[in-house]
Scaffold this motif. Structure first.
Motif, short mmCIF file in Angstrom:
data_model
loop_
_atom_site.label_atom_id
_atom_site.label_comp_id
_atom_site.label_asym_id
_atom_site.label_seq_id
_atom_site.Cartn_x
_atom_site.Cartn_y
_atom_site.Cartn_z
N HIS A 53 0.85 -1.19 0.00
CA HIS A 53 0.00 0.00 0.00
C HIS A 53 0.89 1.24 0.00
CE1 HIS A 53 -3.62 -2.31 0.56
NE2 HIS A 53 -3.06 -2.96 1.56
N ARG A 125 -6.61 5.30 0.48
CA ARG A 125 -6.42 4.47 -0.72
C ARG A 125 -6.68 3.00 -0.40
NH1 ARG A 125 -1.17 6.19 -4.34
NH2 ARG A 125 -1.22 8.45 -4.02
N ARG A 126 -6.17 2.54 0.72
CA ARG A 126 -6.36 1.14 1.09
C ARG A 126 -7.83 0.82 1.32
NH1 ARG A 126 -3.01 -0.03 6.05
NH2 ARG A 126 -4.69 1.16 7.02
#
Length: 376
Positions: A53, A125-126
């Motif tokens: 990530h 984002r994850r």
């Protein structure tokens, strides 16, 4: 228990100098306090976890300070290796204590901001969410106004053209700079823009701390007739009592806060009643973690919010603020990123891309003056 895949495996720091197409002057230049601005220095942090990530964050400095931010970030970066990227608040405190001897404001926390913003970007984002949605958005778009077209180096004819172009692009309001040595020139400039825009377009002015208390009071009264959304930084940024007196005396709201570099300084400003509209800057106060703390304090006091500069970050933070805010439009940073923010009907739209929704451009690589990688 920490998931091994969430451990921070690598950090890349980049020092980037973004050139401006035209030297920029506000009142600080015309009064001899600063030189025209020709570039903006950025510190970018790219963080990667063991699980792959990634997050991107940045801070910036105008005129001086960029090399110092980069140097301090290089000292701090090893402190994050092997840490759980989820523990953003704890990691902010760890970095602050690592640099405690140089203080809890200014350059010391601005270097932390790049890491902090990258960690929030990584988390969003994850999760597959825009940062605004991760934080808990109140809205999918935010009122926006343009500043970059109203600087004092531009003749009034150019300012009027810039204002029209901003409105045609879909921007909702216009801010111009004032604070010249001749206040009559300021008033003429404001009058010309108001006549050009008409009475219904939101108009703001920014004096960049150039007036003393008597001058600010006189100008504030003279500006009342133009129906301004706010008068920005009429006094020294730390003159909270003076700003409070103006806020009490004038119908036009007083906006300030962009030059403050900690939650504690903002708390003092709020306690003094020195702002109707608070203008914090996440990269300047140490990142998103401290910004959220001062935003909660501002909302508790029912203050309006108009974060300063860096619309790429502040759009998300403004979208998560409880009261209807403003976000400041500057196109200066656009060459650094592959993506563009969408503006429509006077509002800036929160992108549906995860995180901040930004990736560095090839041009940014060309403006990189130094970089350093820590970890794998």
């Amino acid at each position: 228990m920490t998931n091994p895949l969430d451990k921070i495996a690598a950090i890349r720091l980049s020092s980037v100098l973004l050139p401006l197409s035209t030297p920029v002057s506000d009142a600080k230049v015309l009064t001899g306090r600063q030189r025209p601005m020709t570039e903006v220095a950025f510190l970018f942090a790219e963080i990667t976890t063991e699980g792959g990530h990634e997050g991107l964050g940045f801070c910036y400095s105008k005129r001086a300070g960029g090399p110092g931010q980069y140097a301090h970030a290089r000292e701090l970066a090893p402190e994050l290796l092997g840490e759980d990227a989820n523990d953003i608040a704890r990691l902010w405190e760890k970095l602050a204590w690592a640099g405690a001897s140089v203080g809890r404001g200014g350059l010391a926390v601005q270097a932390i901001a790049a890491f902090d913003i990258a960690l929030w970007d990584l988390k969003a984002r994850r999760a597959g969410l825009p940062l605004a949605k991760l934080l808990g958005a109140h809205r999918d778009s935010v009122r926006c106004y343009n500043t970059s077209g109203g600087f004092l180096h531009a003749p009034i004819e150019q300012v009027l053209e810039n204002a029209s172009a901003a409105l045609e692009r879909g921007i909702g309001g216009v801010k111009i700079k004032v604070g010249q040595p001749d206040t009559r020139a300021d008033l003429a400039r404001v009058r010309a823009v108001r006549v050009h825009l008409g009475d219904d377009v939101p108009l703001m002015v920014d004096a960049n701390q150039q007036w003393d208390r008597p001058a600010a009071a006189r100008m504030g009264r003279a500006l009342e007739e133009y129906g301004l959304v706010w008068i920005e930084e009429p006094l020294d940024a730390h003159d909270h009592a003076g700003h409070a007196a103006l806020a009490a005396a004038l119908d036009t709201p007083i906006a300030t806060g962009e030059m403050l570099t900690s939650v504690a300084e903002h708390a003092e400003l709020i306690r003094a009643g020195g702002a109707d509209i608070l203008q914090p800057d996440a990269p300047r106060v140490g990142g998103i973690t401290p910004f959220l703390r001062l935003a909660a304090l501002a909302e508790h006091h029912r203050l309006q919010l108009a974060p300063h500069f860096a619309m790429e970050i502040h759009l998300h933070l403004a979208a998560a603020y409880g009261l209807e805010p403003w976000v400041e439009h500057f196109e200066w940073l656009e060459p650094l990123f592959e993506e563009r923010l969408e503006i429509r009907d006077g509002r800036m739209l929160v992108p549906d891309r995860p995180g901040l929704g930004l990736t560095l451009s090839d041009r940014a690589a060309g403006w990189t003056v130094d970089s350093r990688t820590f970890g794998v």
